[in-house]
Design an enzyme around this catalytic site. Structure first.
Site, PDB file in Angstrom:
ATOM      1  N   THR A 128       0.604  -1.113  -0.132  1.00 22.02           N
ATOM      2  CA  THR A 128      -0.080  -0.221   0.323  1.00 22.02           C
ATOM      3  C   THR A 128       0.854   1.078   0.358  1.00 22.02           C
ATOM      4  O   THR A 128       0.517   2.207  -0.514  1.00 22.02           O
ATOM      5  CB  THR A 128      -0.649  -0.077   1.400  1.00 22.02           C
ATOM      6  OG1 THR A 128      -0.456  -0.346   2.835  1.00 22.02           O
ATOM      7  CG2 THR A 128      -2.336  -1.263   0.878  1.00 22.02           C
ATOM      8  N   ASP A 129       2.074   1.191   0.441  1.00 23.91           N
ATOM      9  CA  ASP A 129       3.131   2.039   0.727  1.00 23.91           C
ATOM     10  C   ASP A 129       3.264   3.136  -0.715  1.00 23.91           C
ATOM     11  O   ASP A 129       4.626   3.473  -0.822  1.00 23.91           O
ATOM     12  CB  ASP A 129       3.469   1.641   1.681  1.00 23.91           C
ATOM     13  CG  ASP A 129       5.274   0.660   1.843  1.00 23.91           C
ATOM     14  OD1 ASP A 129       4.572   0.007   0.538  1.00 23.91           O
ATOM     15  OD2 ASP A 129       6.087   1.117   2.213  1.00 23.91           O
ATOM     16  N   ASP A 170       8.823   0.301   5.451  1.00 16.08           N
ATOM     17  CA  ASP A 170      10.295   0.067   6.200  1.00 16.08           C
ATOM     18  C   ASP A 170      11.020   1.126   7.603  1.00 16.08           C
ATOM     19  O   ASP A 170      11.848   0.993   8.528  1.00 16.08           O
ATOM     20  CB  ASP A 170      11.026  -0.775   5.930  1.00 16.08           C
ATOM     21  CG  ASP A 170      10.966  -1.594   4.625  1.00 16.08           C
ATOM     22  OD1 ASP A 170      10.104  -2.239   5.145  1.00 16.08           O
ATOM     23  OD2 ASP A 170      11.658  -1.927   3.720  1.00 16.08           O
TER      24      ASP A 170
HETATM   25  C1  GLA Z   1       9.229  -4.030   0.604  1.00 19.65           C
HETATM   26  C2  GLA Z   1       9.481  -1.988   0.735  1.00 19.65           C
HETATM   27  C3  GLA Z   1       8.369  -2.138   1.366  1.00 19.65           C
HETATM   28  C4  GLA Z   1       7.072  -2.489   1.538  1.00 19.65           C
HETATM   29  C5  GLA Z   1       6.810  -3.804   0.809  1.00 19.65           C
HETATM   30  C6  GLA Z   1       5.595  -5.034   0.848  1.00 19.65           C
HETATM   31  O1  GLA Z   1       9.438  -3.921   2.430  1.00 19.65           O
HETATM   32  O2  GLA Z   1      10.886  -1.935   1.099  1.00 19.65           O
HETATM   33  O3  GLA Z   1       8.111  -0.559   1.429  1.00 19.65           O
HETATM   34  O4  GLA Z   1       6.546  -1.802  -0.386  1.00 19.65           O
HETATM   35  O5  GLA Z   1       7.300  -4.400   0.512  1.00 19.65           O
HETATM   36  O6  GLA Z   1       4.503  -3.611   1.589  1.00 19.65           O
END
Ligand code: GLA
Length: 360
Positions: free
Chosen positions: A19-20, A156
């Site tokens: 979603t980010d 993250d």
């Molecule tokens: C990785 C990316 C995050 C996010 C996740 C999926 O961890 O670094 O920004 O997009 O995948 O939710």
């Protein structure tokens, strides 16, 4: 010569996957884990801009060069990217950098954010900068996104820099407004590595991420919104009308996943266990069928988990490998793992972190 050591944690994401991305701008709900990367920076007194990076975790893969060097396709790129972000704000002396980590790599709990946030924290300490935790998350994000070239969002880095142990961080990745939601006691976060590594910075997983980013961007443009997560349940008929079946599925995952994050946070606050389990189950199916980021080893782990009495299990993190997250009542955790591991002999338990905030 000055030196400073700092560390930063890995994270688990309770819900809110993919979603980010920037065109999605949705919510996420991660929590920091008791795995850390420790970064020591030391002034060497050499010519400014020179840097040496080494880690016992990657013996032989050291970096010796200048802060302004181009990326090399190595783990040290993450550190160099952070130094470049820091150098935009302060003059950096020549540095010797040593890294130690107990974060398992490539299994969806963001070893990269722990490394980047740890690096920025250490540099902040060394140069006595007044960067806030949000500033640190932003610097770590730009290092990973702009320099290393990972098509990531901010999940993250915020989890690692701003998150609090034992709390879930409800972050709106569009407005960057966040708040903490208390996690229930008596539940263990069981993370099981399926044994298939992923690397979002290069290779096949990287390309698949880029494809998904392009598909989300296309959906956003077709729907004429600023970000996909501005949409709600009432807008689902517009999504169903998208002609391109792949773009339609990607948009459906992103919009419904964002709504699930908000519902999950409410269910946590209301103590509604059944609703939490249902939302986690839906999140996995949506990632399997609509966003198509699961692999058979992960689906098998989730299916076993569900059969052995969890409060929800799903793929965690970037996808195409990595780990599942299962919320398991602590009293049942040992039996649950005995049963799941029998059916999935390649699965490796990487964390039994209790939500109460201590390891069990
Ligand atoms: C990785 C990316 C995050 C996010 C996740 C999926 O961890 O670094 O920004 O997009 O995948 O939710």
């Amino acid at each position: 010569m000055k030196e400073f050591t700092a560390s930063a944690p890995a994270r688990a994401n309770l819900i809110g996957e993919h979603t980010d991305y920037i065109p999605n701008g949705g919510h996420v709900l991660p929590t920091p884990l008791p795995f850390h990367t420790e970064v020591s920076v030391r002034e060497t007194g050499g010519p400014s801009g020179r840097v040496m990076i080494a880690s016992g975790n990657f013996p032989g893969e050291t970096f010796e060069g200048a802060i302004g060097d181009a990326k090399r396709g190595a783990w040290t790129d993450y550190v160099v990217g952070c130094l470049q972000e820091a150098a935009k704000k302060v003059a950096l002396p020549a540095l010797d950098i040593h890294i130690k980590s107990d974060v398992p790599f490539g299994c969806g709990i963001s070893s990269s954010a722990a490394l980047c946030v740890g690096t920025v924290r250490a540099v902040k300490g060394l140069v006595e900068a007044d960067w806030s935790d949000v500033d640190i998350a932003e610097m770590a994000f730009h290092a990973e996104h702009d320099f290393v070239g990972v098509p990531c969002g901010r999940l993250d880095q915020y989890a690692s820099s701003v998150g609090l142990p034992g709390q879930a961080l409800l972050l709106d990745t569009k407005t960057l407004v966040f708040r903490n939601v208390a996690l229930p006691p008596g539940i263990a976060i069981m993370l099981v590595d399926c044994g298939v590594k992923h690397d979002l910075a290069k290779g096949d997983s990287h390309q698949k991420r880029l494809d998904r980013l392009a598909q989300c961007t296309k959906a956003r443009d077709l729907l004429g919104v600023g970000t996909l997560c501005e949409l709600g349940y009432d807008d689902l008929p517009r999504i169903e009308a998208i002609e391109d079946a792949v773009v339609r599925r990607r948009a459906r995952h992103v919009v419904t996943e964002n709504l699930r994050v908000l519902a999950f946070a409410e269910a946590l606050e209301a103590g509604d266990d059944a609703e939490q389990a249902e939302l986690i189950a839906q999140s996995h199916l949506s990632q399997r069928d609509d966003f198509e980021v699961t692999i058979p080893e992960i689906d098998a782990l989730v299916e076993s988990s569900n059969r052995f009495g969890v409060r929800g299990a799903r793929i965690c993190g970037g996808g195409f490998g990595g780990a599942i997250i299962a919320l398991v009542p602590q009293a049942k955790a040992a039996d649950w793992w005995t049963s799941v591991s029998k059916e999935n002999p390649n699965g490796k338990l990487i964390s039994t972190y209790a939500l109460a905030g201590k390891r069990n």
